[in-house]
Design a protein around this motif. Structure first.
Motif, PDB file in Angstrom:
ATOM      1  N   PHE A   1     -23.856  40.944  46.286  1.00 33.69           N
ATOM      2  CA  PHE A   1     -24.305  41.021  44.899  1.00 33.69           C
ATOM      3  C   PHE A   1     -23.201  40.423  44.044  1.00 33.69           C
ATOM      4  CE2 PHE A   1     -25.497  43.197  40.882  1.00 33.69           C
ATOM      5  CZ  PHE A   1     -26.805  42.762  40.820  1.00 33.69           C
ATOM      6  N   VAL A   2     -23.555  39.599  43.079  1.00 31.76           N
ATOM      7  CA  VAL A   2     -22.593  38.776  42.344  1.00 31.76           C
ATOM      8  C   VAL A   2     -21.605  39.565  41.498  1.00 31.76           C
ATOM      9  CG1 VAL A   2     -22.387  36.919  40.646  1.00 31.76           C
ATOM     10  CG2 VAL A   2     -24.238  36.885  42.295  1.00 31.76           C
ATOM     11  N   GLU A   3     -22.057  40.616  40.839  1.00 38.95           N
ATOM     12  CA  GLU A   3     -21.175  41.317  39.907  1.00 38.95           C
ATOM     13  C   GLU A   3     -21.025  42.785  40.274  1.00 38.95           C
ATOM     14  OE1 GLU A   3     -23.735  42.504  36.119  1.00 38.95           O
ATOM     15  OE2 GLU A   3     -23.963  40.407  36.663  1.00 38.95           O
ATOM     16  N   PRO A   4     -19.990  43.426  39.754  1.00 36.41           N
ATOM     17  CA  PRO A   4     -19.819  44.860  40.009  1.00 36.41           C
ATOM     18  C   PRO A   4     -20.902  45.664  39.303  1.00 36.41           C
ATOM     19  CG  PRO A   4     -17.999  44.004  38.684  1.00 36.41           C
ATOM     20  CD  PRO A   4     -18.920  42.872  38.951  1.00 36.41           C
ATOM     21  N   VAL A   5     -21.076  46.895  39.745  1.00 36.49           N
ATOM     22  CA  VAL A   5     -22.019  47.828  39.138  1.00 36.49           C
ATOM     23  C   VAL A   5     -21.224  49.075  38.777  1.00 36.49           C
ATOM     24  CG1 VAL A   5     -24.081  49.246  39.523  1.00 36.49           C
ATOM     25  CG2 VAL A   5     -23.933  46.940  40.539  1.00 36.49           C
ATOM     26  N   VAL A   6     -21.361  49.526  37.545  1.00 30.61           N
ATOM     27  CA  VAL A   6     -20.692  50.738  37.096  1.00 30.61           C
ATOM     28  C   VAL A   6     -21.723  51.864  37.066  1.00 30.61           C
ATOM     29  CG1 VAL A   6     -19.494  51.863  35.171  1.00 30.61           C
ATOM     30  CG2 VAL A   6     -18.960  49.487  35.765  1.00 30.61           C
ATOM     31  N   VAL A   7     -21.398  52.970  37.725  1.00 29.36           N
ATOM     32  CA  VAL A   7     -22.266  54.148  37.741  1.00 29.36           C
ATOM     33  C   VAL A   7     -21.614  55.210  36.866  1.00 29.36           C
ATOM     34  CG1 VAL A   7     -23.340  55.928  39.177  1.00 29.36           C
ATOM     35  CG2 VAL A   7     -23.062  53.591  40.068  1.00 29.36           C
TER      36      VAL A   7
ATOM     37  N   MET B   1     -17.348  32.121  30.546  1.00 22.93           N
ATOM     38  CA  MET B   1     -18.048  33.039  31.416  1.00 22.93           C
ATOM     39  C   MET B   1     -18.006  32.536  32.846  1.00 22.93           C
ATOM     40  SD  MET B   1     -21.604  34.918  30.843  1.00 22.93           S
ATOM     41  CE  MET B   1     -22.864  34.346  31.953  1.00 22.93           C
ATOM     42  N   ALA B   2     -18.068  31.218  33.028  1.00 21.16           N
ATOM     43  CA  ALA B   2     -18.021  30.687  34.384  1.00 21.16           C
ATOM     44  C   ALA B   2     -16.701  31.041  35.058  1.00 21.16           C
ATOM     45  CB  ALA B   2     -18.221  29.171  34.356  1.00 21.16           C
ATOM     46  N   ASP B   3     -15.607  31.039  34.281  1.00 18.54           N
ATOM     47  CA  ASP B   3     -14.319  31.397  34.864  1.00 18.54           C
ATOM     48  C   ASP B   3     -14.305  32.838  35.348  1.00 18.54           C
ATOM     49  OD1 ASP B   3     -13.305  28.889  34.462  1.00 18.54           O
ATOM     50  OD2 ASP B   3     -12.324  29.395  32.576  1.00 18.54           O
ATOM     51  N   ASN B   4     -14.884  33.767  34.554  1.00 17.54           N
ATOM     52  CA  ASN B   4     -14.950  35.169  34.974  1.00 17.54           C
ATOM     53  C   ASN B   4     -15.791  35.324  36.228  1.00 17.54           C
ATOM     54  OD1 ASN B   4     -13.303  36.270  33.078  1.00 17.54           O
ATOM     55  ND2 ASN B   4     -14.931  36.958  31.728  1.00 17.54           N
ATOM     56  N   ALA B   5     -16.942  34.618  36.276  1.00 19.34           N
ATOM     57  CA  ALA B   5     -17.819  34.706  37.441  1.00 19.34           C
ATOM     58  C   ALA B   5     -17.119  34.134  38.670  1.00 19.34           C
ATOM     59  CB  ALA B   5     -19.131  33.979  37.178  1.00 19.34           C
ATOM     60  N   THR B   6     -16.399  33.036  38.508  1.00 19.66           N
ATOM     61  CA  THR B   6     -15.681  32.426  39.622  1.00 19.66           C
ATOM     62  C   THR B   6     -14.574  33.352  40.112  1.00 19.66           C
ATOM     63  OG1 THR B   6     -16.137  30.251  38.720  1.00 19.66           O
ATOM     64  CG2 THR B   6     -14.373  30.389  40.339  1.00 19.66           C
ATOM     65  N   ARG B   7     -13.827  33.906  39.196  1.00 23.46           N
ATOM     66  CA  ARG B   7     -12.740  34.820  39.536  1.00 23.46           C
ATOM     67  C   ARG B   7     -13.281  36.063  40.237  1.00 23.46           C
ATOM     68  NH1 ARG B   7      -9.418  34.047  35.077  1.00 23.46           N
ATOM     69  NH2 ARG B   7     -11.205  34.729  33.929  1.00 23.46           N
ATOM     70  N   ARG B   8     -14.385  36.613  39.698  1.00 27.77           N
ATOM     71  CA  ARG B   8     -14.999  37.801  40.279  1.00 27.77           C
ATOM     72  C   ARG B   8     -15.489  37.513  41.699  1.00 27.77           C
ATOM     73  NH1 ARG B   8     -16.994  39.587  35.952  1.00 27.77           N
ATOM     74  NH2 ARG B   8     -18.704  38.152  35.788  1.00 27.77           N
ATOM     75  N   GLY B   9     -16.154  36.367  41.884  1.00 32.18           N
ATOM     76  CA  GLY B   9     -16.636  35.986  43.209  1.00 32.18           C
ATOM     77  C   GLY B   9     -15.494  35.812  44.199  1.00 32.18           C
ATOM     78  N   PHE B  10     -14.400  35.205  43.740  1.00 29.42           N
ATOM     79  CA  PHE B  10     -13.227  35.015  44.600  1.00 29.42           C
ATOM     80  C   PHE B  10     -12.662  36.365  45.036  1.00 29.42           C
ATOM     81  CE2 PHE B  10      -8.573  34.929  44.826  1.00 29.42           C
ATOM     82  CZ  PHE B  10      -8.405  34.091  45.916  1.00 29.42           C
ATOM     83  N   LEU B  11     -12.510  37.296  44.076  1.00 22.92           N
ATOM     84  CA  LEU B  11     -11.964  38.617  44.403  1.00 22.92           C
ATOM     85  C   LEU B  11     -12.869  39.373  45.365  1.00 22.92           C
ATOM     86  CD1 LEU B  11     -10.548  39.681  40.941  1.00 22.92           C
ATOM     87  CD2 LEU B  11      -9.265  39.033  42.981  1.00 22.92           C
TER      88      LEU B  11
END
Length: 147
Positions: free
Chosen positions: A72-78, A1-11
């Motif tokens: 905000f750290v993560e995306p939000v889907v509407v 999960m840390a890898d996904n969070a790191t990748r998401r933050g980088f993007l």
């Protein structure tokens, strides 16, 4: 999960550098992680405000968009559930933190196959908990998302 969070933050940082702080402007035709149209959003006092009629993807029941919200750290889907009701969700699978993909009438995790209804409830495991739901409120034609 840390890898996904790191990748998401980088993007998120890369897109911020490339596109600046453009409020709710489409950046890509589709996002590689969720399969949804991607828009940028700006948070003001913990709230994102958007006008659903301005997003063609939200014109039909089951339509959805992904918001990358500044600071905000993560995306939000509407997701449009029906003509009046919308829901805002985290696309992060509650099983092991992979990013779910939007199918026509549900979300599916590509890692282990968990399936979620459009309202984020678990349809099939291994996930046991629903997707994180952010509180929303309709004020006139605006949708307020509380992060």
């Amino acid at each position: 999960m840390a890898d996904n969070a790191t990748r998401r933050g980088f993007l998120i940082k890369v897109f911020s550098l490339l596109f600046g702080s453009v409020p709710l402007v489409s950046v890509l035709g589709g996002c590689a992680t969720t399969g949804l149209a991607y828009y940028r959003g700006k948070m003001t006092r913990g709230t994102v405000s958007l006008m659903p009629p301005e997003f063609p993807e939200l014109s039909e029941d089951g339509g959805a968009i992904q918001l990358e919200v500044e600071n905000f750290v993560e995306p939000v889907v509407v997701v449009r559930l029906n003509e009046r009701d919308f829901i805002a969700l985290s696309p992060v699978c509650t099983h092991l933190g992979c990013t779910v993909r939007k199918e026509p009438s549900f979300f599916r995790c590509p890692c282990h196959g968990s399936t979620y209804a459009l309202d984020g409830t678990v349809v099939r495991g291994p996930a046991k908990q629903r997707l994180t739901v952010f509180r929303t409120e309709r004020v006139d034609n605006r949708l307020l998302i509380y992060l």
